[in-house]
Design a protein around this motif. Structure first.
Motif, short mmCIF file in Angstrom:
data_model
loop_
_atom_site.label_atom_id
_atom_site.label_comp_id
_atom_site.label_asym_id
_atom_site.label_seq_id
_atom_site.Cartn_x
_atom_site.Cartn_y
_atom_site.Cartn_z
N THR A 45 0.82 -1.20 0.00
CA THR A 45 0.00 0.00 0.00
C THR A 45 0.86 1.26 0.00
OG1 THR A 45 -0.17 0.04 2.42
CG2 THR A 45 -1.86 -1.20 1.22
N GLY A 46 0.32 2.30 -0.63
CA GLY A 46 1.05 3.55 -0.69
C GLY A 46 0.86 4.25 -2.02
N THR A 47 1.70 5.23 -2.29
CA THR A 47 1.64 6.02 -3.51
C THR A 47 2.88 5.78 -4.33
OG1 THR A 47 0.38 7.74 -2.36
CG2 THR A 47 1.39 8.34 -4.45
N PHE A 48 2.67 5.53 -5.63
CA PHE A 48 3.76 5.24 -6.55
C PHE A 48 3.66 6.16 -7.76
CE2 PHE A 48 2.81 1.53 -4.08
CZ PHE A 48 4.01 0.88 -3.88
N PHE A 49 4.79 6.32 -8.48
CA PHE A 49 4.81 7.21 -9.65
C PHE A 49 5.38 6.51 -10.87
CE2 PHE A 49 4.91 10.14 -6.05
CZ PHE A 49 3.92 11.05 -6.41
N ASP A 50 4.74 6.72 -12.00
CA ASP A 50 5.30 6.40 -13.31
C ASP A 50 5.83 7.72 -13.84
OD1 ASP A 50 5.83 5.98 -15.97
OD2 ASP A 50 3.88 5.12 -16.47
#
Length: 219
Positions: A45-50
């Motif tokens: 869980t969490g925030t990811f970036f492309d």
């Protein structure tokens, strides 16, 4: 209005791309014989970036959602009678949508967020795991599933699908299923056959996301 038309076209193209990408479906949720999981683990869980595409991925215990900010600049002259500017917001009287805007001379600059749900356990999607890999199963029709493979290691998350002709031919050889030119190819692999497919570079294409570092400001 220009931005609404561009958004509609963008959604249509995205839909076509998603449909074309599905070259293989499965007769049951994958991997066969593995138990269905009720949630994703906390470690995912969490925030990811492309960073290549400017996409934000949010992962919770039950869903994965991407958000893309689309930007456009347009002239006051193309505003429709049902579109009004109030302060820093554009209001569409027909759709009730609102867009933040910024004045730039005789033009307006706006950005809007396009949201896409990749996976949602509350929408009859099925989550399974096998050998430290997670499989996101989504109903394709009444009797088959579209599957994506999720892996995570050292802050890097990959979501991959089956989309190439080589993968279709490899799946045919491994499962003994003959492609009758009907798309997508429908297969029923054993867990071992699916593992062999993965070892032979199945699920090769997809997207990569980097976890957002946790802020230390609160420490």
């Amino acid at each position: 209005m220009k931005i609404v038309n561009k958004l509609t076209i963008g959604l249509f193209i995205a839909c076509l791309s998603a449909c074309d990408a599905t070259t293989v479906t499965f007769s049951e949720a994958q991997p066969s014989g593995e138990p269905q999981l009720s949630q994703l683990p906390d470690s995912l869980t969490g925030t990811f970036f492309d960073h290549d595409n400017g996409t934000v991925l949010t992962v919770s215990r039950s869903y994965l959602i991407t958000r893309d900010t689309l930007k456009d600049t347009f002239s006051y002259k193309i505003l429709q009678p049902y579109e009004t500017i109030r302060g820093d917001t554009l209001f569409n009287g027909r759709t009730r949508e609102q867009y933040p805007v910024r004045k730039a001379g005789d033009s307006l600059f706006t950005g809007y967020v396009l949201t896409d749900t990749i996976f949602d356990l509350e929408r009859k999607n099925v989550l399974k795991a096998y050998q430290q890999q997670y499989f996101l199963n989504r109903p394709w029709d009444d009797s088959s599933w579209a599957v994506q493979k999720l892996t995570y290691r050292n802050g890097v998350l990959h979501i991959r699908r089956i989309s190439t002709r080589n993968e279709v031919e490899m799946m045919e050889a491994i499962t003994g299923t003959k492609d009758d030119t009907t798309r997508p190819l429908r297969v029923s692999p054993s867990k071992e056959a699916l593992g062999e497919f993965i070892k032979e570079d199945g699920f090769i294409q997809g997207r990569t996301f980097i976890r957002r570092p946790v802020s230390n400001s609160a420490q």
